[in-house]
Design a protein around this motif. Sequence first.
Motif: not given
Length: 312
Positions: A88, A111, A113-115, A117-119, A121-122
Motif C-alpha cells: 500500500k 495490480e 495492490y488489488r491482488y 486486497q482480493e486474496h 484472506d485466502q
Amino acid sequence: MLSRVAERLYWMARYLERAENNARMIMAFNSLSLDMPRETQLSWKGLVAVTGMGALFDQHHQRADERNCVKFLMADGYNPSSIASCIKAARENVRTTRDQVPTDAWEVINELYRYIQEHIDQGVGKRARYEFLNEIVGRCQMLNGLLAGCMSHDEGYDFIRVGRNLERADMATRQIEVGALQFLDGWDGTETYGGLLWTSVLRYQSAFQMYRHNVRRKVSGPLVIRFLLQNEPFPRSVLHSLSEVANALGRLPRNEIPLRTALQAVRHTREGDVDALIRKEDVILFLENLQLEIGELHDDIAETWFPVYETA
C-alpha cells in the motif's frame, strides 16, 4: 531532483523490498515447518522478531500461534511492515511520482495492490498461502526488473538502488542473526535437523542454489553465515547490497557523509572474521553492530537529502 521526489522513490524501493523479503521468509519457514517432525516445536514468533515488530505484536495479540503471526506479517494494517501495508505504501509513493517512473510500473504496482486486497484472506490460510506469497514475490521481481530495464538510470534510479539494497542488507543481517542464535545454542549442522534450519535461512534469501554452486560443501552454520555476509558476487549478500548502496551514493551530489558511512559498513562486513567471531560467540554482536551502521546510514541519507522525513 526535488527532495520529496527522491524520498518517495527511496521509500518505494524499501517498502517493495520489505514486502518481498517478508514473503520469502514466510514461504521458507512454512516449508521448514512441514519438513520438521511434529515433536519439534518451531516458534512463528521468531519471524515477527526478525522484522523488529515484536513489541507491536504483543500489544495486539496474546497468543503467538501460527495464524496470529502469519496474519500480523501479511495482512494487519496496524503493522507498517506487513506485506499489505508495505505494498500500500509503495503504491502511494509510485502514485505521487508517476512522472519519474515508467507508466507500466504504476500498472504493475496497482495490480499487485488489488491482488492483495482480493486474496489476502485466502493467503493467510494454509491452503493457498504458498501460491499467494509466490505471486507476491513474482510481481515484486517483475516491478524491479521493469524499473531496471525501462527507467533512466539517473539520480531517481540511484535513490531506488539505495533504498532497495539498504533494506535488503538490513533484512539479511536480521535473518542471519536468527540462524546464528540457534547455532550458538547448539543446534548446528551436526544435529539431526540443524541442516534444515540453515537451509531455511538460505531459502529466506533464495540463496540455496547459489550456495551449493559456490561453496560446494554441505550446509553448515559458519559457511552459511560467511556466504550470506561476504559472498560479494551473490546479489542478496550483505556485502554486495552495501557495495551497491555505496556505488549509488557515489553518483549523487552532496554525498560526503552518507558515502563515508556506507564505505565504513562495507569495510566492516568484508573484514569480519566469521570463524573467529563464532569461536568467541561475538557473531551476534557483530551483526547487531552492522544493523546499527545500517540505521546510521539511513539517518545520514535522510538528513542529507530528506530534510523533513518520517521513519518507517
